[in-house]
Design a protein around this motif. Structure first.
Motif, PDB file in Angstrom:
ATOM      1  N   CYS A  77      -5.345  10.169  27.009  1.00 18.38           N
ATOM      2  CA  CYS A  77      -5.906  10.745  28.249  1.00 18.38           C
ATOM      3  C   CYS A  77      -7.334  10.489  29.160  1.00 18.38           C
ATOM      4  CB  CYS A  77      -6.176  11.894  27.111  1.00 18.38           C
ATOM      5  SG  CYS A  77      -6.536  13.432  28.360  1.00 18.38           S
ATOM      6  N   VAL A 126       2.157  15.111  31.430  1.00 23.69           N
ATOM      7  CA  VAL A 126       0.942  15.619  31.469  1.00 23.69           C
ATOM      8  C   VAL A 126       0.442  15.709  32.887  1.00 23.69           C
ATOM      9  CG1 VAL A 126       0.790  12.673  30.281  1.00 23.69           C
ATOM     10  CG2 VAL A 126       2.004  13.380  32.857  1.00 23.69           C
ATOM     11  N   TYR A 181      -3.931  13.269  32.355  1.00 20.73           N
ATOM     12  CA  TYR A 181      -4.491  14.519  31.289  1.00 20.73           C
ATOM     13  C   TYR A 181      -3.241  14.956  30.334  1.00 20.73           C
ATOM     14  CZ  TYR A 181      -8.205  13.518  34.633  1.00 20.73           C
ATOM     15  OH  TYR A 181      -8.776  13.055  35.747  1.00 20.73           O
ATOM     16  N   HIS A 182      -3.415  15.129  29.179  1.00 15.74           N
ATOM     17  CA  HIS A 182      -2.906  15.930  28.059  1.00 15.74           C
ATOM     18  C   HIS A 182      -3.065  17.244  29.339  1.00 15.74           C
ATOM     19  CE1 HIS A 182      -4.286  13.476  24.885  1.00 15.74           C
ATOM     20  NE2 HIS A 182      -3.318  13.941  24.628  1.00 15.74           N
TER      21      HIS A 182
END
Length: 182
Positions: free
Chosen positions: A81, A94, A102-103
């Motif tokens: 991330c 994601v 990114y998460h």
């Protein structure tokens, strides 16, 4: 990756199930890997979920029949991330912005932590995700020099209005106000 088909046409009179080796007498059956299956027999080798219920695709590797999640868990490539620097499992959903990943829970303004909704504008500035307000605020301050505030605001329409006070030491402070334009 191989697709599955529910079929009742062009099937041998009593096909044999590739899983249990018993005849398939039911009206509906699955065809996968060029073989016929009972709906209950075509299962993921790892989690035992019925593949006919979880989608129209299955994955095979190393003589394993797998659902998407288990295939990605075992053979997918994990990432990191861009916000928290923690591992993102290959099966996790994601958000992506340019080359950054990114998460879902980390995809928020890195200044005010505002979580974005579908349709929200965001900016990627110096590799950080920013909401529109924080981005504009950063840009106003980044563009400040010894010029007059009026000149700055004329070049930056639709920005928050404020008056910058120069104390002569190149340190600026701002006081929110309305600025009259001449």
């Amino acid at each position: 990756m191989n697709g599955m088909q529910e079929s009742s046409a062009s099937v041998p009179e009593t096909p044999e199930c590739a899983g249990c080796r018993k005849p398939i007498k039911e009206r509906y059956l699955l065809k996968a890997l060029d073989q016929f299956w009972h709906e209950d027999c075509l299962k993921c080798t790892c989690c035992n979920c019925r593949l006919g219920e979880v989608g129209s695709s299955l994955f095979t590797k190393a003589n394993l029949i797998l659902c998407r999640r288990d295939y990605l868990r075992l053979f997918g490539i994990s990432g990191v991330c861009s916000a928290c620097n923690k591992t993102i499992p290959a099966f996790e959903l994601v958000m992506k912005a340019k080359g950054n990943v990114y998460h879902l829970e980390c995809f928020a303004c890195q200044t005010c932590n505002h979580r974005f909704c579908v349709g929200d504008r965001f900016y990627l500035h110096e590799n950080k995700v920013l909401c529109e307000y924080d981005y504009e605020e950063k840009m106003v301050f980044a563009n400040m020099t010894h010029e007059s505030v009026d000149a700055q605001l004329k070049r930056q329409p639709n920005r928050q209005t404020f008056r910058v006070q120069d104390d002569g030491s190149k340190n600026y402070r701002y006081v929110e106000s309305s600025v009259e334009r001449k």
